[in-house]
Design a protein around this motif. Structure first.
Motif, PDB file in Angstrom:
ATOM      1  N   PRO A 186      -0.603  14.054  -5.928  1.00 25.69           N
ATOM      2  CA  PRO A 186      -1.967  13.532  -5.955  1.00 25.69           C
ATOM      3  C   PRO A 186      -3.016  14.647  -5.921  1.00 25.69           C
ATOM      4  O   PRO A 186      -2.726  15.756  -5.453  1.00 25.69           O
ATOM      5  N   LEU A 187      -4.212  14.307  -6.397  1.00 25.21           N
ATOM      6  CA  LEU A 187      -5.338  15.233  -6.376  1.00 25.21           C
ATOM      7  C   LEU A 187      -5.588  15.696  -4.937  1.00 25.21           C
ATOM      8  O   LEU A 187      -5.646  14.868  -4.023  1.00 25.21           O
ATOM      9  N   GLY A 188      -5.706  16.999  -4.761  1.00 28.77           N
ATOM     10  CA  GLY A 188      -6.011  17.518  -3.408  1.00 28.77           C
ATOM     11  C   GLY A 188      -4.781  17.958  -2.641  1.00 28.77           C
ATOM     12  O   GLY A 188      -4.891  18.676  -1.654  1.00 28.77           O
ATOM     13  N   LEU A 189      -3.595  17.532  -3.092  1.00 33.96           N
ATOM     14  CA  LEU A 189      -2.387  17.882  -2.326  1.00 33.96           C
ATOM     15  C   LEU A 189      -2.188  19.395  -2.231  1.00 33.96           C
ATOM     16  O   LEU A 189      -1.919  19.929  -1.152  1.00 33.96           O
ATOM     17  N   HIS A 190      -2.372  20.087  -3.361  1.00 37.05           N
ATOM     18  CA  HIS A 190      -2.127  21.528  -3.329  1.00 37.05           C
ATOM     19  C   HIS A 190      -3.083  22.253  -2.401  1.00 37.05           C
ATOM     20  O   HIS A 190      -2.667  23.098  -1.607  1.00 37.05           O
ATOM     21  N   PRO A 241      -0.348  21.347  11.456  1.00 32.61           N
ATOM     22  CA  PRO A 241      -0.271  19.967  11.947  1.00 32.61           C
ATOM     23  C   PRO A 241      -0.831  18.904  10.996  1.00 32.61           C
ATOM     24  O   PRO A 241      -1.673  18.102  11.392  1.00 32.61           O
ATOM     25  N   LEU A 242      -0.386  18.928   9.754  1.00 29.35           N
ATOM     26  CA  LEU A 242      -0.832  17.932   8.780  1.00 29.35           C
ATOM     27  C   LEU A 242       0.389  17.304   8.113  1.00 29.35           C
ATOM     28  O   LEU A 242       1.265  18.015   7.617  1.00 29.35           O
ATOM     29  N   THR A 243       0.444  15.968   8.114  1.00 31.69           N
ATOM     30  CA  THR A 243       1.518  15.234   7.427  1.00 31.69           C
ATOM     31  C   THR A 243       0.906  14.514   6.243  1.00 31.69           C
ATOM     32  O   THR A 243      -0.141  13.868   6.377  1.00 31.69           O
ATOM     33  N   LEU A 244       1.548  14.634   5.079  1.00 31.07           N
ATOM     34  CA  LEU A 244       1.012  14.003   3.865  1.00 31.07           C
ATOM     35  C   LEU A 244       1.962  12.910   3.390  1.00 31.07           C
ATOM     36  O   LEU A 244       3.171  13.162   3.224  1.00 31.07           O
ATOM     37  N   VAL A 245       1.427  11.726   3.198  1.00 31.16           N
ATOM     38  CA  VAL A 245       2.239  10.601   2.716  1.00 31.16           C
ATOM     39  C   VAL A 245       1.943  10.399   1.232  1.00 31.16           C
ATOM     40  O   VAL A 245       0.791  10.170   0.847  1.00 31.16           O
ATOM     41  N   VAL A 246       2.994  10.522   0.419  1.00 33.69           N
ATOM     42  CA  VAL A 246       2.841  10.381  -1.036  1.00 33.69           C
ATOM     43  C   VAL A 246       3.942   9.470  -1.574  1.00 33.69           C
ATOM     44  O   VAL A 246       4.889   9.135  -0.862  1.00 33.69           O
ATOM     45  N   LYS A 247       3.805   9.087  -2.848  1.00 37.15           N
ATOM     46  CA  LYS A 247       4.825   8.247  -3.472  1.00 37.15           C
ATOM     47  C   LYS A 247       6.136   9.032  -3.554  1.00 37.15           C
ATOM     48  O   LYS A 247       6.140  10.201  -3.950  1.00 37.15           O
ATOM     49  N   TYR A 269      -2.385   9.016   0.579  1.00 34.17           N
ATOM     50  CA  TYR A 269      -3.182   8.971  -0.653  1.00 34.17           C
ATOM     51  C   TYR A 269      -3.151   7.559  -1.221  1.00 34.17           C
ATOM     52  O   TYR A 269      -2.081   7.038  -1.530  1.00 34.17           O
ATOM     53  N   ARG A 270      -4.344   6.929  -1.279  1.00 36.05           N
ATOM     54  CA  ARG A 270      -4.434   5.549  -1.773  1.00 36.05           C
ATOM     55  C   ARG A 270      -5.696   5.392  -2.589  1.00 36.05           C
ATOM     56  O   ARG A 270      -6.755   5.857  -2.162  1.00 36.05           O
ATOM     57  N   ASN A 271      -5.592   4.719  -3.705  1.00 32.61           N
ATOM     58  CA  ASN A 271      -6.752   4.417  -4.556  1.00 32.61           C
ATOM     59  C   ASN A 271      -7.604   5.657  -4.843  1.00 32.61           C
ATOM     60  O   ASN A 271      -8.820   5.629  -4.734  1.00 32.61           O
ATOM     61  N   GLY A 272      -6.923   6.773  -5.125  1.00 29.00           N
ATOM     62  CA  GLY A 272      -7.643   7.978  -5.540  1.00 29.00           C
ATOM     63  C   GLY A 272      -8.259   8.784  -4.409  1.00 29.00           C
ATOM     64  O   GLY A 272      -9.007   9.739  -4.672  1.00 29.00           O
ATOM     65  N   ARG A 273      -7.999   8.416  -3.153  1.00 25.98           N
ATOM     66  CA  ARG A 273      -8.551   9.179  -2.020  1.00 25.98           C
ATOM     67  C   ARG A 273      -7.520   9.335  -0.917  1.00 25.98           C
ATOM     68  O   ARG A 273      -6.598   8.536  -0.800  1.00 25.98           O
ATOM     69  N   PRO A 286     -12.077  12.211   4.905  1.00 28.37           N
ATOM     70  CA  PRO A 286     -11.218  11.037   4.763  1.00 28.37           C
ATOM     71  C   PRO A 286     -11.508  10.036   5.878  1.00 28.37           C
ATOM     72  O   PRO A 286     -11.684  10.427   7.029  1.00 28.37           O
ATOM     73  N   SER A 287     -11.598   8.764   5.497  1.00 27.80           N
ATOM     74  CA  SER A 287     -11.918   7.774   6.520  1.00 27.80           C
ATOM     75  C   SER A 287     -10.643   7.339   7.226  1.00 27.80           C
ATOM     76  O   SER A 287      -9.537   7.485   6.703  1.00 27.80           O
ATOM     77  N   LEU A 288     -10.838   6.797   8.411  1.00 26.62           N
ATOM     78  CA  LEU A 288      -9.705   6.310   9.185  1.00 26.62           C
ATOM     79  C   LEU A 288      -9.329   4.954   8.629  1.00 26.62           C
ATOM     80  O   LEU A 288     -10.176   4.057   8.544  1.00 26.62           O
ATOM     81  N   PHE A 289      -8.075   4.809   8.233  1.00 25.28           N
ATOM     82  CA  PHE A 289      -7.635   3.532   7.684  1.00 25.28           C
ATOM     83  C   PHE A 289      -7.787   2.470   8.753  1.00 25.28           C
ATOM     84  O   PHE A 289      -7.244   2.583   9.844  1.00 25.28           O
TER      85      PHE A 289
END
Ligand code: TXA
Ligand code: MG
Length: 310
Positions: free
Chosen positions: A71-75, A85-91, A174-178, A200-203
């Motif tokens: 996703p955009l921004g991952l790199h 201390p960052l966890t990234l959830v992707v497809k 990463y959901r709906n482009g953000r 990023p907003s809090l889900f």
């Protein structure tokens, strides 16, 4: 029981579960090559099967192939915050991982932790799942001794000292482009905003919407003591205070110290250790000083105290 790095690696390769230090909290580790060890993590923790696990790697390269898309921004996020201390959830790429890792979701949570010993283990053994090394619902473990209290004196631990951050990683999805925050953690939305160009907003769960991070629905971080966050209650009426060393509280109250009110990093580092001490010292209720900013890392601290009070 504390073991050397070499023995810990051998145990992981044999399909055993061990505890490893990270900069955030200790984790219960199992190799991705051993689905039975992953199942054992769920039973050891008493963790619901629908709560997925984070896959930890030694570098982005070691975990990149689990991503179906980048996703955009991952790199920029991984270059800025990993190891850290960052966890990234992707497809997730289908069928590459034992199904229990993602608990049936189509996504995968990835993290590269920042602890020299655990990075060596990851290089030697390969990617590992690693939920926090505490019994489900209890405060996370930030010292090897905490792991031994929860899982017994004989449980194998790699001792990396007290965790330097003491707070779990921030989980971004990463959901709906953000990117959205699925779990508040050691990195604040303000820090992420500086890198992403938007905070990023809090889900937040709206009516009928499914949970994006299953861990959100479970009781968490809670000692046996009843935490009283209501500031209209007087500390005297409770008799025990959880507060800051630079503040004055009623003299007749027993005092548990979180750190100073101007250092969120220090408070975050101490938080789980202090919550665990409440249990050891059989505190049944405690008034908590909640007079601190509701922003940055303080927001994460407030959320953990709130969850610990439920
Ligand atoms: O700092 C940390 O993240 C620590 C250290 C050991 O790395 N690990 C940790 O793991 O806190 P755990 O399992 O205690 O918490 C992981 C959180 C849970 O709330 C879980 O629901 C969420 O991440 N999670 C994992 N995989 C997910 C996925 N595919 N989608 C959404 N949320 C996920
Ligand atoms: Mg946890």
């Amino acid at each position: 029981m504390k073991y050397h790095l070499e023995t810990i690696c051998t145990k992981l390769k044999r399909g055993e579960v061990v505890a490893l230090p990270t900069e955030t909290v200790y984790g219960l580790a199992a190799s991705l090559k051993h689905p039975e060890a992953i199942n054992e993590i769920f039973s050891l923790k008493g963790r619901p099967k629908d709560n997925p696990l984070i896959v930890h790697g030694a570098s982005f390269l070691q975990v990149e192939h689990y991503c179906e898309e980048i996703p955009l921004g991952l790199h920029i996020l991984t270059e800025t915050f990993w190891p850290g201390p960052l966890t990234l959830v992707v497809k997730a790429k289908p069928k590459l991982l034992p199904t229990q890792v993602s608990a049936g979701l189509e996504t995968i949570a990835l993290r590269v932790p920042k602890h020299s010993l655990t990075l060596k283990v990851l290089e030697e053994v390969g990617p590992l799942v690693m939920p926090s090394a505490n019994l489900s619902g209890k405060p996370s473990a930030t010292r090897a001794e905490h792991v031994e209290i929860d899982f017994g004196k004989n449980f194998p631990v790699l001792d990396g000292g007290a965790c330097c951050l003491g707070m779990e990683s921030t989980v971004l999805i990463y959901r709906n482009g953000r990117w959205e925050i699925a779990r508040l953690g050691a990195i604040s939305s303000e820090e992420l905003g500086q890198i992403l160009g938007y905070e990023p907003s809090l889900f937040s769960r709206k009516n009928g919407q499914p949970l994006i991070s299953p861990g959100q629905k479970y009781r968490h971080y809670a000692p046996l003591a009843n935490l009283i966050l209501d500031q209209t209650v007087s500390p005297e009426s409770v008799g025990v205070v959880l507060g800051f060393s630079d503040r004055e509280y009623p003299k007749n109250c027993r005092f548990f110290e979180l750190g100073t009110s101007f250092d969120a990093g220090e408070v975050s580092k101490n938080l789980y250790h202090v919550l665990r001490r409440l249990d050891q010292e059989l505190v049944d209720k405690i008034w908590v000083d909640m007079d601190f900013p509701q922003a940055g890392l303080w927001l994460t601290i407030a959320e953990r105290l709130f969850k610990a009070s439920c």
